[in-house]
Scaffold this active site. Structure first.
Site, mmCIF file in Angstrom:
data_model
loop_
_atom_site.group_PDB
_atom_site.id
_atom_site.type_symbol
_atom_site.label_atom_id
_atom_site.label_comp_id
_atom_site.label_asym_id
_atom_site.label_seq_id
_atom_site.Cartn_x
_atom_site.Cartn_y
_atom_site.Cartn_z
ATOM 1 N N ASP A 138 41.485 47.440 77.388
ATOM 2 C CA ASP A 138 42.254 46.545 78.253
ATOM 3 C C ASP A 138 41.910 46.575 79.743
ATOM 4 O O ASP A 138 42.083 45.571 80.424
ATOM 5 C CB ASP A 138 43.756 46.833 78.062
ATOM 6 N N CYS A 202 57.807 28.543 73.763
ATOM 7 C CA CYS A 202 57.593 29.010 75.135
ATOM 8 C C CYS A 202 58.663 28.464 76.079
ATOM 9 O O CYS A 202 58.792 27.244 76.231
ATOM 10 C CB CYS A 202 56.202 28.593 75.627
ATOM 11 N N CYS A 248 56.478 33.646 71.911
ATOM 12 C CA CYS A 248 55.411 32.948 71.191
ATOM 13 C C CYS A 248 54.837 33.799 70.067
ATOM 14 O O CYS A 248 54.399 33.279 69.034
ATOM 15 C CB CYS A 248 54.305 32.492 72.149
ATOM 16 N N CYS A 252 55.608 33.460 65.133
ATOM 17 C CA CYS A 252 54.422 33.195 64.309
ATOM 18 C C CYS A 252 54.717 33.483 62.834
ATOM 19 O O CYS A 252 55.134 34.590 62.479
ATOM 20 C CB CYS A 252 53.254 34.050 64.774
#
Length: 352
Positions: A138, A202, A248, A252
């Protein structure tokens, strides 16, 4: 030194990765991808990265593994599951609760994933002493999500995060660049289909189109990376989210297959962060903040930005129980905190 890796070594490496609690492991080559480079160029050109200047500053290294390390021949893409025990949206209707993104409720994933990556790297070097490698989690100019897709461990969904048919949207990603040549896995096919639940979920309309995120509108960006006052147009939409946003990801449909049995237990959430109260956090001074969030990724944003976020949530709560704590912060030495307290107080006054 370039050396082809044997199929036996590749399979043994997958097994070792699993033993180290990596839930996904795949291989791809280290050459650049023109399509990936073009998409990054367009995204940066639109300014959608906001104030994350590092995205552009090291663009030439980010577009290709060999742009960062010319000697690299293969990338080992790895994913570690942090699948949640409960619905990340469960606190949405509790205005006095503070919602913290699932990934930040446990130990700092940078430490956990990097430790496992280093252990896997040592294992590989012990078997191929003449090879070289580098590990990343990251913080380097590495495009982990596109590389994960190329290595077959998932695909970049319409919310731009990696999605797995096995682990849903809950994977921390790491990468090992190596001079060994591993046989590449097939890229993962896109399985989003006609679904647009992540786009609809969102709160700030941060997706101008599917597969493209405007960070300047993203709650995760605004609560973590953004340093100044959050634009007023987004403050109400923050709701009670004080660090990151899971909306978001949480909606899913592929998450129904995610199983906490695959999660590294070192990433399990701290009980005190699963349903914390805003009042507790509004009382933090710098020392109290640092002590409470020791070993947590939240610590890196500092007390002032964290309390700023909590004040926006307090203003959105309309709770008279928080008036005293908010009023005390109107005189805070940090100008951004003081301004957030003024805004929150203005929101709470009509409730009195």
């Amino acid at each position: 030194m370039v050396k082809p890796a044997s199929p036996d070594l590749q399979e043994a490496l997958r097994e070792e990765a699993a033993a180290l609690r990596f839930a996904a492991c795949g291989f791809t080559d280290a050459r650049g991808d023109p399509v990936r480079a073009e998409r990054l160029e367009q995204w940066l050109g639109e300014g959608a990265h906001g104030s994350m200047e590092w995205m552009e500053a090291r663009k030439s290294q980010r577009v290709s593994p060999q742009g960062l390390w010319p000697e690299a021949r293969s990338v080992i893409a790895l994913g570690m599951s942090y699948a949640p025990d409960v619905d990340p949206l469960a606190l949405e209707g509790d205005p006095e609760a503070a919602r913290i993104s699932v990934y930040a409720q446990g130990r700092d994933y940078h430490d956990v994933v990097k430790k496992a990556l280093k252990a896997l790297a040592r294992w590989l070097i012990a078997r191929e002493p003449e090879s070289e490698l580098k590990v990343f989690v990251d913080t380097a100019p590495v495009m982990e999500k596109p590389l994960g897709e190329a290595a077959g461990i998932g695909w970049q969904g319409k919310h731009t995060n990696l999605v797995s048919t096995v682990h849903g949207s809950w994977l921390f990603l790491g990468a090992i660049y190596t001079t060994l040549e591993f046989a590449p896995d097939a890229p993962h096919a896109d399985r989003c289909g006609s679904c647009h639940k992540c786009q609809d979920a969102c709160p700030t309309d941060a997706f101008p189109t599917p597969y493209k995120l405007d960070a300047r509108r993203c709650i995760s960006y605004l609560t973590i990376e953004h340093k100044g006052p959050v634009p007023e147009e987004f403050r109400a939409a923050l709701g009670n989210r004080i660090y990151g946003c899971d909306d978001c990801l949480a909606v899913c449909p592929w998450n129904k297959f995610a199983d906490t049995a695959h999660r590294n237990m070192k990433l399990a959430p701290r009980k005190e962060l699963t349903a914390p109260r805003l009042a507790q956090f509004l009382a933090f001074d710098d020392a109290g903040f640092r002590q409470f969030f020791s070993g947590s990724p939240i610590k890196r944003i500092g007390r002032d930005r964290f309390v700023r976020n909590c004040l926006y949530a307090a203003g959105n709560s309309r709770s008279t129980e928080l008036v005293g704590a908010v009023e005390r912060l109107r005189g805070d030495p940090d100008a951004v905190v003081a301004e957030a307290a003024d805004w929150a107080a203005g929101r709470l006054r009509p409730s009195l």
